[in-house]
Design an enzyme around this catalytic site. Structure first.
Site, PDB file in Angstrom:
ATOM      1  N   ASP A   1      40.628   6.014 -13.088  1.00 51.94           N
ATOM      2  CA  ASP A   1      39.845   7.208 -12.811  1.00 51.94           C
ATOM      3  C   ASP A   1      38.398   6.811 -12.542  1.00 51.94           C
ATOM      4  O   ASP A   1      37.974   5.697 -12.862  1.00 51.94           O
ATOM      5  CB  ASP A   1      39.924   8.193 -13.977  1.00 51.94           C
ATOM      6  CG  ASP A   1      39.300   7.639 -15.253  1.00 51.94           C
ATOM      7  OD1 ASP A   1      39.689   6.518 -15.655  1.00 51.94           O
ATOM      8  OD2 ASP A   1      38.423   8.294 -15.846  1.00 51.94           O
TER       9      ASP A   1
ATOM     10  N   GLU B   1      39.373   7.490 -18.586  1.00 51.38           N
ATOM     11  CA  GLU B   1      38.365   6.787 -19.376  1.00 51.38           C
ATOM     12  C   GLU B   1      36.993   7.414 -19.230  1.00 51.38           C
ATOM     13  O   GLU B   1      36.238   7.533 -20.201  1.00 51.38           O
ATOM     14  CB  GLU B   1      38.314   5.309 -18.956  1.00 51.38           C
ATOM     15  CG  GLU B   1      37.470   4.431 -19.876  1.00 51.38           C
ATOM     16  CD  GLU B   1      35.999   4.410 -19.521  1.00 51.38           C
ATOM     17  OE1 GLU B   1      35.192   3.987 -20.382  1.00 51.38           O
ATOM     18  OE2 GLU B   1      35.626   4.810 -18.396  1.00 51.38           O
TER      19      GLU B   1
END
Length: 454
Positions: A89, A151
């Site tokens: 991400d 994250e």
């Protein structure tokens, strides 16, 4: 095997796949399409299978993007197991008018590519893929791969590893969410500061009152708040809060010129604090005012302010208990009482820092490997940022050595406009990771094996 030549032969394809991954706006923040995150997940599963990984699972946790978990068994009973971490991400692009090209259209620059997330952390994910390709899917160690998809925003996965410790059992970990101090300087990150946030509020009047008729005696909430915030630093800019740990920094650091450029310090503006840059940035505390609620200048009335508040960000020494540090900051503010006015001080949850042990066989192997990847001796540096999952992994496998290195560098504009990655850093990271597995496996066998994975 000539690792450098092998990796050079893989770079064109590796770069092409990095472009495909960086084209996907895999932003896991609320309000962004979840489908794009899943599209990045699916592409990485495909790339792992193509690289020879047969055992791939998906970990699904509540309100969390899927985590890719994959395994390659050790080639021999006396081989170690290494866990490789990264995340797929990315941060939102922010103000797109500040970008020189569309953030999700990877664009060539001199020696590299520009796109959101291309350094943090998709370059590091592709470094893992590159290592697997270099070994034809059969590296000299056992491998566990953990690629998470949330994250940047934070998720339940941060605290998950200790609840499923056997899954993450290994002898060493490569946390590839870091990079070099500067391009071409191989760097092992050996410290992450802890973090907490505190809100300070003061209410002195039921409502605002005319500053001409009441100012000078009526307790001004904004003045009280300013006095309290000013007490957090001395005249040089050093933090004055008692109980916050600060030690000299003896590792590598930026030059002042590099830091001024990275921090975009205006010409003629002094830096604050005393001591080395490493001490101010990594092995000492920092208190930053990150928000304040007060009347705006444009809409200000001639009145004594009845209410004001501020939000503080606290960064602490990697080994200091963040709750202990937060308590020290809260105590300082509550005891200060500017003009005799009590403050309301509310702490938030605190995240611990991390400082790995650096004297074991994995670190010996890593220093050799990073020298092979970049042609220079590895340096030890730290980061003022935090990676919460590192602590979860360390709790799950406390005996495993933890190494933080990768394809980013401190000048790559991560989380900022015009993020970029350099091909030289990606190449170096792939060579270094592959060389680390070779060196670590040899050292591990010579020492008779044994460790956290069994």
């Amino acid at each position: 095997m000539d690792l450098a030549a092998t990796v050079d032969s893989l770079m064109d394809r590796l770069t092409a796949d990095l472009v495909k991954l960086a084209e996907i706006p895999s932003i896991a923040f609320p309000g962004y399409p979840e489908g794009e995150v899943h599209r990045a997940h699916d592409l990485l599963v495909e790339l792992l299978r193509d690289a020879g990984v047969e055992h791939i699972e998906r970990i699904d946790l509540p309100d969390t993007s899927p985590v890719i978990y994959a395994e390659i068994p050790p080639p021999t009973p006396d081989a170690p197991t290494v866990l490789l971490y990264g995340h797929y991400d990315v941060q939102p692009p922010g103000d797109e008018s500040l970008w020189k090209s569309a953030p999700f259209e990877p664009t060539p620059i001199e020696g590299g590519l520009r796109a959101r997330g291309i350094a943090d952390d998709k370059s590091n994910v592709m470094a893992h893929i590159g290592m697997l390709r270099a070994y034809g899917g059969r590296p000299p160690t056992g491998i566990k791969i953990v690629l998470e998809g949330q994250e940047e925003y934070g998720s339940a996965f941060d605290d998950y590893p200790p609840t499923d410790a056997q899954r993450f059992a290994c002898d060493a970990m490569v946390i590839a969410d870091m990079g070099n101090l500067r391009p071409g300087t191989p760097t092992l990150t050996t410290g992450l500061r802890g973090v907490a946030e505190v809100v300070v509020e003061v209410r002195t009047l039921a409502e605002a009152r005319h500053s001409g008729e009441f100012g000078g005696a009526a307790p001004d909430a904004l003045l009280a708040l300013i006095q309290a915030l000013a007490s957090l630093h001395d005249a040089a800019g050093d933090v004055t809060v008692e109980g916050l740990r600060r030690e000299p920094w003896d590792g590598a650091s930026y030059t002042e010129e590099e830091f001024r450029s990275l921090a975009t310090v205006q010409d003629g503006m002094p830096l604050i604090g005393t001591g080395s840059l490493g001490e101010r940035l990594w092995s000492g505390p920092a208190v930053t005012v990150i928000g304040m609620d007060t009347p705006t200048v444009d809409g200000a009335a001639s009145a004594v302010v009845p209410y004001a508040r501020a939000k503080l960000n606290l960064r602490v020494h990697p080994l200091q208990d963040p709750k202990e540090a937060t308590d020290a900051l809260v105590r300082h503010l509550r005891e200060h009482k500017p003009f005799g006015i009590e403050l309301t001080v509310t702490p938030s949850d605190a995240g611990p820092g991390f400082e790995p042990a650096t004297g074991g066989p994995a670190y010996r192997a890593a220093r050799t490997a990073l020298r092979e990847g970049w042609g220079e001796e590895a340096q030890f540096a730290a980061s003022g940022g935090s990676i919460p999952l590192v602590n979860g992994l360390a709790k799950a496998v406390p005996q495993a050595e933890v190494l933080l290195f990768g394809a980013q560098d401190s000048m790559c504009n991560l989380h900022a406009p015009n993020e970029r990655v350099l091909f030289s850093e990606l190449r170096g990271a792939v060579i270094a990771e592959a060389a680390f597995l070779r060196e670590y496996a040899a050292d591990f066998r010579a020492a008779g094996g044994g460790g956290g994975a069994r």
